[in-house]
Design a protein around this motif. Structure first.
Motif, PDB file in Angstrom:
ATOM      1  N   GLU A  53       4.646  -3.087   6.742  1.00  0.00           N
ATOM      2  CA  GLU A  53       6.078  -2.618   7.236  1.00  0.00           C
ATOM      3  C   GLU A  53       6.516  -1.806   6.134  1.00  0.00           C
ATOM      4  O   GLU A  53       6.112  -1.985   4.763  1.00  0.00           O
ATOM      5  CB  GLU A  53       6.708  -3.730   7.084  1.00  0.00           C
ATOM      6  CG  GLU A  53       8.379  -3.938   7.448  1.00  0.00           C
ATOM      7  CD  GLU A  53       9.009  -5.080   7.477  1.00  0.00           C
ATOM      8  OE1 GLU A  53      10.500  -4.815   7.827  1.00  0.00           O
ATOM      9  OE2 GLU A  53       8.546  -6.114   7.299  1.00  0.00           O
ATOM     10  N   VAL A  54       7.205  -0.601   6.328  1.00  0.00           N
ATOM     11  CA  VAL A  54       7.721   0.211   5.479  1.00  0.00           C
ATOM     12  C   VAL A  54       8.936  -0.446   4.565  1.00  0.00           C
ATOM     13  O   VAL A  54       9.611  -0.946   5.176  1.00  0.00           O
ATOM     14  CB  VAL A  54       8.150   1.636   6.105  1.00  0.00           C
ATOM     15  CG1 VAL A  54       9.101   2.498   5.171  1.00  0.00           C
ATOM     16  CG2 VAL A  54       7.148   2.354   7.040  1.00  0.00           C
ATOM     17  N   VAL A  55       8.785  -0.197   3.210  1.00  0.00           N
ATOM     18  CA  VAL A  55       9.810  -0.715   2.491  1.00  0.00           C
ATOM     19  C   VAL A  55      10.598   0.531   1.452  1.00  0.00           C
ATOM     20  O   VAL A  55      11.480   0.259   1.343  1.00  0.00           O
ATOM     21  CB  VAL A  55       9.457  -2.017   1.616  1.00  0.00           C
ATOM     22  CG1 VAL A  55       8.938  -3.212   2.244  1.00  0.00           C
ATOM     23  CG2 VAL A  55       8.112  -1.620   0.675  1.00  0.00           C
ATOM     24  N   HIS A  56       9.916   1.416   1.383  1.00  0.00           N
ATOM     25  CA  HIS A  56      10.367   2.835   0.588  1.00  0.00           C
ATOM     26  C   HIS A  56       9.661   3.804   0.994  1.00  0.00           C
ATOM     27  O   HIS A  56       8.641   3.710   1.688  1.00  0.00           O
ATOM     28  CB  HIS A  56      10.061   2.218  -1.126  1.00  0.00           C
ATOM     29  CG  HIS A  56      10.587   1.339  -1.554  1.00  0.00           C
ATOM     30  ND1 HIS A  56      11.852   0.879  -1.958  1.00  0.00           N
ATOM     31  CD2 HIS A  56       9.854   0.228  -2.123  1.00  0.00           C
ATOM     32  CE1 HIS A  56      12.195  -0.086  -2.411  1.00  0.00           C
ATOM     33  NE2 HIS A  56      10.811  -0.790  -2.560  1.00  0.00           N
ATOM     34  N   VAL A  68       5.827   3.335   0.890  1.00  0.00           N
ATOM     35  CA  VAL A  68       5.441   2.325   0.167  1.00  0.00           C
ATOM     36  C   VAL A  68       5.459   1.148   1.503  1.00  0.00           C
ATOM     37  O   VAL A  68       6.657   1.103   2.002  1.00  0.00           O
ATOM     38  CB  VAL A  68       5.977   1.775  -1.008  1.00  0.00           C
ATOM     39  CG1 VAL A  68       5.505   0.362  -1.527  1.00  0.00           C
ATOM     40  CG2 VAL A  68       5.676   2.969  -2.001  1.00  0.00           C
ATOM     41  N   CYS A  69       4.507   0.550   1.634  1.00  0.00           N
ATOM     42  CA  CYS A  69       4.618  -0.620   2.728  1.00  0.00           C
ATOM     43  C   CYS A  69       4.094  -1.798   2.506  1.00  0.00           C
ATOM     44  O   CYS A  69       3.303  -2.185   1.713  1.00  0.00           O
ATOM     45  CB  CYS A  69       3.854  -0.036   4.011  1.00  0.00           C
ATOM     46  SG  CYS A  69       4.244   1.650   4.626  1.00  0.00           S
ATOM     47  N   ARG A  70       4.665  -3.026   3.110  1.00  0.00           N
ATOM     48  CA  ARG A  70       4.409  -4.193   2.635  1.00  0.00           C
ATOM     49  C   ARG A  70       3.209  -4.805   3.778  1.00  0.00           C
ATOM     50  O   ARG A  70       3.598  -4.347   5.075  1.00  0.00           O
ATOM     51  CB  ARG A  70       5.313  -5.269   2.752  1.00  0.00           C
ATOM     52  CG  ARG A  70       4.969  -6.689   2.355  1.00  0.00           C
ATOM     53  CD  ARG A  70       6.320  -7.755   2.656  1.00  0.00           C
ATOM     54  NE  ARG A  70       6.910  -7.640   4.018  1.00  0.00           N
ATOM     55  CZ  ARG A  70       6.604  -8.293   4.713  1.00  0.00           C
ATOM     56  NH1 ARG A  70       5.471  -9.009   4.800  1.00  0.00           N
ATOM     57  NH2 ARG A  70       7.285  -7.961   6.035  1.00  0.00           N
ATOM     58  N   GLU A 130       6.660  -1.312  -6.394  1.00  0.00           N
ATOM     59  CA  GLU A 130       5.694  -2.487  -6.076  1.00  0.00           C
ATOM     60  C   GLU A 130       4.389  -2.111  -6.648  1.00  0.00           C
ATOM     61  O   GLU A 130       3.327  -2.597  -6.644  1.00  0.00           O
ATOM     62  CB  GLU A 130       5.301  -2.666  -4.454  1.00  0.00           C
ATOM     63  CG  GLU A 130       6.639  -2.851  -3.580  1.00  0.00           C
ATOM     64  CD  GLU A 130       7.411  -4.015  -4.149  1.00  0.00           C
ATOM     65  OE1 GLU A 130       7.061  -5.069  -4.818  1.00  0.00           O
ATOM     66  OE2 GLU A 130       8.739  -4.134  -3.725  1.00  0.00           O
ATOM     67  N   GLY A 131       4.283  -1.114  -7.883  1.00  0.00           N
ATOM     68  CA  GLY A 131       3.343  -0.835  -8.594  1.00  0.00           C
ATOM     69  C   GLY A 131       2.122  -0.140  -7.914  1.00  0.00           C
ATOM     70  O   GLY A 131       1.028   0.296  -8.227  1.00  0.00           O
ATOM     71  N   VAL A 132       2.639   0.481  -6.594  1.00  0.00           N
ATOM     72  CA  VAL A 132       1.651   1.239  -5.842  1.00  0.00           C
ATOM     73  C   VAL A 132       1.390   2.492  -6.227  1.00  0.00           C
ATOM     74  O   VAL A 132       2.360   3.409  -6.822  1.00  0.00           O
ATOM     75  CB  VAL A 132       2.264   1.293  -4.266  1.00  0.00           C
ATOM     76  CG1 VAL A 132       1.373   2.617  -3.590  1.00  0.00           C
ATOM     77  CG2 VAL A 132       2.253   0.251  -3.809  1.00  0.00           C
ATOM     78  N   PRO A 133       0.131   2.990  -6.516  1.00  0.00           N
ATOM     79  CA  PRO A 133      -0.137   4.585  -6.774  1.00  0.00           C
ATOM     80  C   PRO A 133       0.572   5.420  -5.766  1.00  0.00           C
ATOM     81  O   PRO A 133       0.085   5.391  -4.656  1.00  0.00           O
ATOM     82  CB  PRO A 133      -1.737   4.524  -6.998  1.00  0.00           C
ATOM     83  CG  PRO A 133      -2.287   3.137  -6.814  1.00  0.00           C
ATOM     84  CD  PRO A 133      -1.151   2.257  -6.053  1.00  0.00           C
ATOM     85  N   ILE A 151       0.947  -1.133  -0.035  1.00  0.00           N
ATOM     86  CA  ILE A 151       0.037   0.094   0.121  1.00  0.00           C
ATOM     87  C   ILE A 151       0.956   1.327  -0.131  1.00  0.00           C
ATOM     88  O   ILE A 151       2.032   1.066   0.474  1.00  0.00           O
ATOM     89  CB  ILE A 151      -0.937  -0.065   1.162  1.00  0.00           C
ATOM     90  CG1 ILE A 151      -0.178  -0.101   2.724  1.00  0.00           C
ATOM     91  CG2 ILE A 151      -2.105  -1.102   1.059  1.00  0.00           C
ATOM     92  CD1 ILE A 151       0.134   1.338   3.189  1.00  0.00           C
ATOM     93  N   GLY A 152       0.288   2.516  -0.411  1.00  0.00           N
ATOM     94  CA  GLY A 152       0.948   3.663  -0.272  1.00  0.00           C
ATOM     95  C   GLY A 152       0.454   4.555   0.600  1.00  0.00           C
ATOM     96  O   GLY A 152      -0.826   4.453   1.010  1.00  0.00           O
ATOM     97  N   VAL A 153       1.291   5.266   1.502  1.00  0.00           N
ATOM     98  CA  VAL A 153       0.767   6.203   2.641  1.00  0.00           C
ATOM     99  C   VAL A 153       1.333   7.670   1.959  1.00  0.00           C
ATOM    100  O   VAL A 153       2.637   7.543   1.997  1.00  0.00           O
ATOM    101  CB  VAL A 153       1.315   5.779   3.903  1.00  0.00           C
ATOM    102  CG1 VAL A 153       1.017   6.838   4.877  1.00  0.00           C
ATOM    103  CG2 VAL A 153       0.917   4.381   4.084  1.00  0.00           C
ATOM    104  N   HIS A 154       0.469   8.476   2.174  1.00  0.00           N
ATOM    105  CA  HIS A 154       0.795   9.977   1.516  1.00  0.00           C
ATOM    106  C   HIS A 154       0.400  10.811   2.572  1.00  0.00           C
ATOM    107  O   HIS A 154      -0.864  11.138   3.113  1.00  0.00           O
ATOM    108  CB  HIS A 154       0.192  10.376   0.224  1.00  0.00           C
ATOM    109  CG  HIS A 154       0.218   9.184  -0.591  1.00  0.00           C
ATOM    110  ND1 HIS A 154      -0.484   7.912  -0.774  1.00  0.00           N
ATOM    111  CD2 HIS A 154       1.123   9.065  -1.708  1.00  0.00           C
ATOM    112  CE1 HIS A 154      -0.244   7.332  -1.898  1.00  0.00           C
ATOM    113  NE2 HIS A 154       0.842   7.827  -2.330  1.00  0.00           N
TER     114      HIS A 154
END
Length: 168
Positions: A143-146, A125-127, A112-115, A77-80
């Motif tokens: 979990e944060v990955v980027h 970007v999190c898993r 990861e293709g996340v918008p 997922i993306g977190v903004h």
């Protein structure tokens, strides 16, 4: 010592009581996104930093949300974090039936293709590692990955049922 009138007449627990109390609680504004057949996203004020090691975040999402079917299956997922100049973006992602990823929304596919939304204060970007049932919601732990904290600017805040900015 005189008791407060509010303490003398407590209200019975209800969804309206919870909403009324949390209108008094200022919260940062985030948009959560995920990739599906079509990208999905929603405005969240429930974002929380859970742990530093490993770096974990959490947020709540209603199971009746139009985004839930995609979020229920998404691996990432993306977190903004939105800035004080983005109340319209927050409103777009909060409004039912809105074209959230239409021509007026600045976004691209990220890791990861996340918008990923453009112009935000910061993004992650999190898993997804867990989806915990909580009433009519799920608490998603990821979990944060980027990420990128370099957007700068002041945060958008939600208080008293509206989007607002911090005051100096």
């Amino acid at each position: 010592m005189t008791a407060s009138p509010d303490l003398d007449s407590p209200r019975t627990a209800s969804p309206e009581l919870l909403r009324s109390v949390f209108r008094q609680h200022a919260a940062g504004v985030a948009v959560i996104t995920a990739a599906g057949e079509r990208p999905v996203g929603f405005t969240a004020t429930s974002l929380t930093s859970v742990a530093a090691e490993p770096p974990l975040v959490s947020f709540g999402v209603g199971t009746s949300s139009s985004s839930w079917p995609v979020l229920a299956e998404a691996g990432h997922i993306g977190v903004h974090l939105l800035g004080e100049d983005q109340p319209e973006l927050a409103a777009t992602f909060a409004r039912s039936g809105a074209d959230r990823f239409g021509p007026s929304t600045d976004w691209r596919r990220g890791p990861e293709g996340v918008p990923l939304l453009g112009g935000v204060v910061a993004w992650l970007v999190c898993r997804v590692v867990a989806r915990v049932p909580a009433g009519d919601h799920r608490i998603v732990i990821a979990e944060v990955v980027h990420g990128d904290p370099s957007g700068g600017g002041r945060p958008l805040v939600y208080h008293q049922g509206r989007f607002t900015a911090l005051r100096d």
